[in-house]
Design a protein around this motif. Structure first.
Motif, PDB file in Angstrom:
ATOM      1  N   SER A  81      20.859 132.469 167.043  1.00  0.00           N
ATOM      2  CA  SER A  81      19.833 133.226 167.767  1.00  0.00           C
ATOM      3  C   SER A  81      19.233 134.251 166.806  1.00  0.00           C
ATOM      4  CB  SER A  81      20.443 133.927 168.981  1.00  0.00           C
ATOM      5  OG  SER A  81      21.038 132.992 169.851  1.00  0.00           O
ATOM      6  N   GLY A  82      18.161 133.861 166.113  1.00  0.00           N
ATOM      7  CA  GLY A  82      17.574 134.697 165.081  1.00  0.00           C
ATOM      8  C   GLY A  82      17.981 134.192 163.712  1.00  0.00           C
ATOM      9  N   ASN A  83      17.377 134.765 162.677  1.00  0.00           N
ATOM     10  CA  ASN A  83      17.685 134.332 161.310  1.00  0.00           C
ATOM     11  C   ASN A  83      17.629 135.549 160.370  1.00  0.00           C
ATOM     12  OD1 ASN A  83      18.286 132.454 159.275  1.00  0.00           O
ATOM     13  ND2 ASN A  83      16.130 132.298 158.707  1.00  0.00           N
ATOM     14  N   PRO A  84      18.736 136.261 160.163  1.00  0.00           N
ATOM     15  CA  PRO A  84      20.062 135.955 160.715  1.00  0.00           C
ATOM     16  C   PRO A  84      20.171 136.378 162.175  1.00  0.00           C
ATOM     17  CG  PRO A  84      20.170 137.933 159.373  1.00  0.00           C
ATOM     18  CD  PRO A  84      18.768 137.413 159.232  1.00  0.00           C
ATOM     19  N   GLY A  85      21.263 135.905 162.788  1.00  0.00           N
ATOM     20  CA  GLY A  85      21.508 136.232 164.185  1.00  0.00           C
ATOM     21  C   GLY A  85      22.889 135.769 164.591  1.00  0.00           C
ATOM     22  N   ASP A  86      23.134 135.774 165.902  1.00  0.00           N
ATOM     23  CA  ASP A  86      24.430 135.321 166.402  1.00  0.00           C
ATOM     24  C   ASP A  86      24.558 133.820 166.181  1.00  0.00           C
ATOM     25  OD1 ASP A  86      24.996 137.881 167.155  1.00  0.00           O
ATOM     26  OD2 ASP A  86      24.609 137.565 169.293  1.00  0.00           O
ATOM     27  N   MET A  87      25.575 133.434 165.422  1.00  0.00           N
ATOM     28  CA  MET A  87      25.742 132.035 165.003  1.00  0.00           C
ATOM     29  C   MET A  87      27.007 131.447 165.612  1.00  0.00           C
ATOM     30  SD  MET A  87      26.933 130.702 161.287  1.00  0.00           S
ATOM     31  CE  MET A  87      28.630 131.016 161.821  1.00  0.00           C
ATOM     32  N   GLU A  88      26.924 130.179 166.010  1.00  0.00           N
ATOM     33  CA  GLU A  88      28.102 129.463 166.484  1.00  0.00           C
ATOM     34  C   GLU A  88      27.975 127.998 166.101  1.00  0.00           C
ATOM     35  OE1 GLU A  88      28.337 129.290 170.864  1.00  0.00           O
ATOM     36  OE2 GLU A  88      26.246 129.974 170.879  1.00  0.00           O
ATOM     37  N   VAL A  92      31.830 117.663 168.587  1.00  0.00           N
ATOM     38  CA  VAL A  92      31.862 116.902 169.839  1.00  0.00           C
ATOM     39  C   VAL A  92      32.189 115.441 169.540  1.00  0.00           C
ATOM     40  CG1 VAL A  92      30.433 116.022 171.727  1.00  0.00           C
ATOM     41  CG2 VAL A  92      30.287 118.425 171.074  1.00  0.00           C
ATOM     42  N   TYR A  93      33.121 114.881 170.310  1.00  0.00           N
ATOM     43  CA  TYR A  93      33.447 113.462 170.210  1.00  0.00           C
ATOM     44  C   TYR A  93      32.321 112.671 170.862  1.00  0.00           C
ATOM     45  CZ  TYR A  93      36.114 109.119 170.926  1.00  0.00           C
ATOM     46  OH  TYR A  93      36.537 107.811 170.929  1.00  0.00           O
ATOM     47  N   VAL A  94      31.629 111.872 170.063  1.00  0.00           N
ATOM     48  CA  VAL A  94      30.385 111.242 170.509  1.00  0.00           C
ATOM     49  C   VAL A  94      30.596 110.302 171.693  1.00  0.00           C
ATOM     50  CG1 VAL A  94      28.509 109.693 169.809  1.00  0.00           C
ATOM     51  CG2 VAL A  94      29.306 111.476 168.240  1.00  0.00           C
ATOM     52  N   ALA A  95      31.665 109.545 171.697  1.00  0.00           N
ATOM     53  CA  ALA A  95      31.876 108.527 172.729  1.00  0.00           C
ATOM     54  C   ALA A  95      31.958 109.119 174.134  1.00  0.00           C
ATOM     55  CB  ALA A  95      33.139 107.725 172.428  1.00  0.00           C
ATOM     56  N   THR A  96      32.499 110.343 174.252  1.00  0.00           N
ATOM     57  CA  THR A  96      32.709 110.932 175.584  1.00  0.00           C
ATOM     58  C   THR A  96      31.974 112.249 175.798  1.00  0.00           C
ATOM     59  OG1 THR A  96      34.671 112.177 174.901  1.00  0.00           O
ATOM     60  CG2 THR A  96      35.011 109.903 175.670  1.00  0.00           C
ATOM     61  N   GLY A  97      31.495 112.874 174.726  1.00  0.00           N
ATOM     62  CA  GLY A  97      30.874 114.187 174.846  1.00  0.00           C
ATOM     63  C   GLY A  97      31.882 115.320 174.906  1.00  0.00           C
ATOM     64  N   GLU A  98      33.149 115.015 174.702  1.00  0.00           N
ATOM     65  CA  GLU A  98      34.192 116.041 174.759  1.00  0.00           C
ATOM     66  C   GLU A  98      34.089 116.976 173.555  1.00  0.00           C
ATOM     67  OE1 GLU A  98      39.101 116.409 174.572  1.00  0.00           O
ATOM     68  OE2 GLU A  98      38.110 114.456 174.505  1.00  0.00           O
ATOM     69  N   GLU A  99      34.146 118.281 173.807  1.00  0.00           N
ATOM     70  CA  GLU A  99      34.110 119.267 172.735  1.00  0.00           C
ATOM     71  C   GLU A  99      35.500 119.397 172.118  1.00  0.00           C
ATOM     72  OE1 GLU A  99      31.660 123.162 172.777  1.00  0.00           O
ATOM     73  OE2 GLU A  99      33.704 123.796 173.257  1.00  0.00           O
ATOM     74  N   TRP A 100      35.584 119.139 170.814  1.00  0.00           N
ATOM     75  CA  TRP A 100      36.867 119.188 170.118  1.00  0.00           C
ATOM     76  C   TRP A 100      37.134 120.548 169.487  1.00  0.00           C
ATOM     77  CZ3 TRP A 100      37.778 113.880 167.183  1.00  0.00           C
ATOM     78  CH2 TRP A 100      38.075 112.907 168.149  1.00  0.00           C
ATOM     79  N   PHE A 101      36.090 121.261 169.100  1.00  0.00           N
ATOM     80  CA  PHE A 101      36.271 122.636 168.623  1.00  0.00           C
ATOM     81  C   PHE A 101      34.966 123.401 168.787  1.00  0.00           C
ATOM     82  CE2 PHE A 101      35.362 120.076 164.781  1.00  0.00           C
ATOM     83  CZ  PHE A 101      34.253 120.730 164.265  1.00  0.00           C
ATOM     84  N   HIS A 102      35.087 124.722 168.859  1.00  0.00           N
ATOM     85  CA  HIS A 102      33.921 125.597 169.053  1.00  0.00           C
ATOM     86  C   HIS A 102      34.267 126.952 168.436  1.00  0.00           C
ATOM     87  CE1 HIS A 102      30.818 127.474 172.088  1.00  0.00           C
ATOM     88  NE2 HIS A 102      30.550 127.772 170.829  1.00  0.00           N
ATOM     89  N   VAL A 103      33.436 127.431 167.526  1.00  0.00           N
ATOM     90  CA  VAL A 103      33.656 128.707 166.857  1.00  0.00           C
ATOM     91  C   VAL A 103      32.428 129.589 167.057  1.00  0.00           C
ATOM     92  CG1 VAL A 103      34.022 129.867 164.635  1.00  0.00           C
ATOM     93  CG2 VAL A 103      35.197 127.707 165.135  1.00  0.00           C
ATOM     94  N   GLY A 104      32.661 130.861 167.401  1.00  0.00           N
ATOM     95  CA  GLY A 104      31.574 131.816 167.570  1.00  0.00           C
ATOM     96  C   GLY A 104      31.279 132.092 169.038  1.00  0.00           C
ATOM     97  N   PRO A 105      30.198 132.887 169.251  1.00  0.00           N
ATOM     98  CA  PRO A 105      29.224 133.395 168.287  1.00  0.00           C
ATOM     99  C   PRO A 105      29.800 134.457 167.337  1.00  0.00           C
ATOM    100  CG  PRO A 105      28.357 133.475 170.536  1.00  0.00           C
ATOM    101  CD  PRO A 105      29.815 133.223 170.631  1.00  0.00           C
TER     102      PRO A 105
END
Length: 202
Positions: A81-88, A92-105
C-alpha cells in the motif's frame, strides 16, 4: 524420461516428468513405451534417440493454450500500500487455493522486495518440508534477484523497515547456502488471469 532438466532420469508418469522440464532452458525429454526402451535411450543419449520415437506435446505449446498451468504448484505474490508502504506477501497452493504462509503487513516496504521475499520463503518452505512442486511468481524482477541470490532493491533503510532488511539479509544468506531443485516459473497473467496468491487490490 528426461535427459536435460531439473533432475535428469526416468519417470513413470507425465506429471513428475513435467516438473523436471517446465521452464527449464533447453529441456530434453521423451516418452517411451517401456522401461527397457527408456533405459536404453537414457544410455544412448538424446541425439541418437529423438529421431525415431514420438514425444509428448511440448511443454511450451501446452502452456501457451492459456489453461494449462500446473495445478499442483505453489504460487507466491506480494502487495504494498504505497511505494514504500505497508508490505505483505503470501504463498498459495494453486490446486485448492489454500494459503500456506502469509507474512506482514510490514512498514515501509516495496512490492518488488515482497515478491523476492515471497519466492525465497516458498523455496525454503518446500525444502524444509520436502515438497516437490514448481513455484510460480508473476514478478520477473523477483525471479532474477533469486537467480543472482541478491535483492537489488533501491529502498532506503529506516528504523521502521529494519525488520524487512533483516528478512532480506536472511533470504540472501539462505540462497547462498542452499541448493534447491524447485523449478521457478513465470506466471502468465495475460493467459491465465491473476496469480492465485494475488491479494486482489488492483
Amino acid at each position: 524420461m528426461v535427459w536435460n532438466g531439473v533432475n535428469p532420469g526416468i519417470y513413470d508418469n507425465w506429471t513428475d516428468c513435467r516438473l523436471q522440464v517446465t521452464g527449464y532452458a533447453d529441456a530434453k525429454y521423451k516418452s517411451f513405451d517401456s522401461l527397457e526402451a527408456a533405459r536404453e535411450a537414457f544410455e544412448t543419449g538424446y541425439v541418437q534417440s529423438t529421431s525415431r520415437l514420438s514425444t509428448r506435446p511440448s511443454v511450451q505449446k501446452e502452456m501457451s493454450s492459456g489453461h494449462s498451468y500446473i495445478r499442483e504448484s505453489l504460487a507466491v505474490d506480494a502487495a504494498c500500500s504505497g511505494n514504500p508502504g505497508d508490505m505483505e506477501y503470501r504463498g498459495v497452493y494453486v490446486a485448492t487455493g489454500e494459503e500456506w504462509f502469509h507474512v506482514g503487513p510490514m512498514k515501509e516496504g516495496t512490492n518488488n522486495v515482497g515478491e523476492f521475499l515471497a519466492l525465497v520463503h516458498g523455496l525454503a518452505f518446500m525444502k524444509r518440508d520436502n515438497i516437490r512442486l514448481p513455484l510460480y511468481s508473476d514478478s520477473l524482477n523477483a525471479i532474477k534477484w533469486v537467480r543472482i541470490k541478491q535483492c537489488r532493491t533501491k529502498l532506503a533503510q529506516t528504523p521502521d523497515n529494519a525488520p524487512i532488511f533483516d528478512l532480506i539479509a536472511r533470504a540472501e544468506k539462505w540462497l547462498r547456502e542452499n541448493d534447491f531443485p524447485t523449478p521457478i516459473l513465470k506466471w502468465d497473467t495475460e493467459a491465465w488471469g491473476e496469480i492465485p496468491a494475488d491479494f486482489g487490490r488492483k
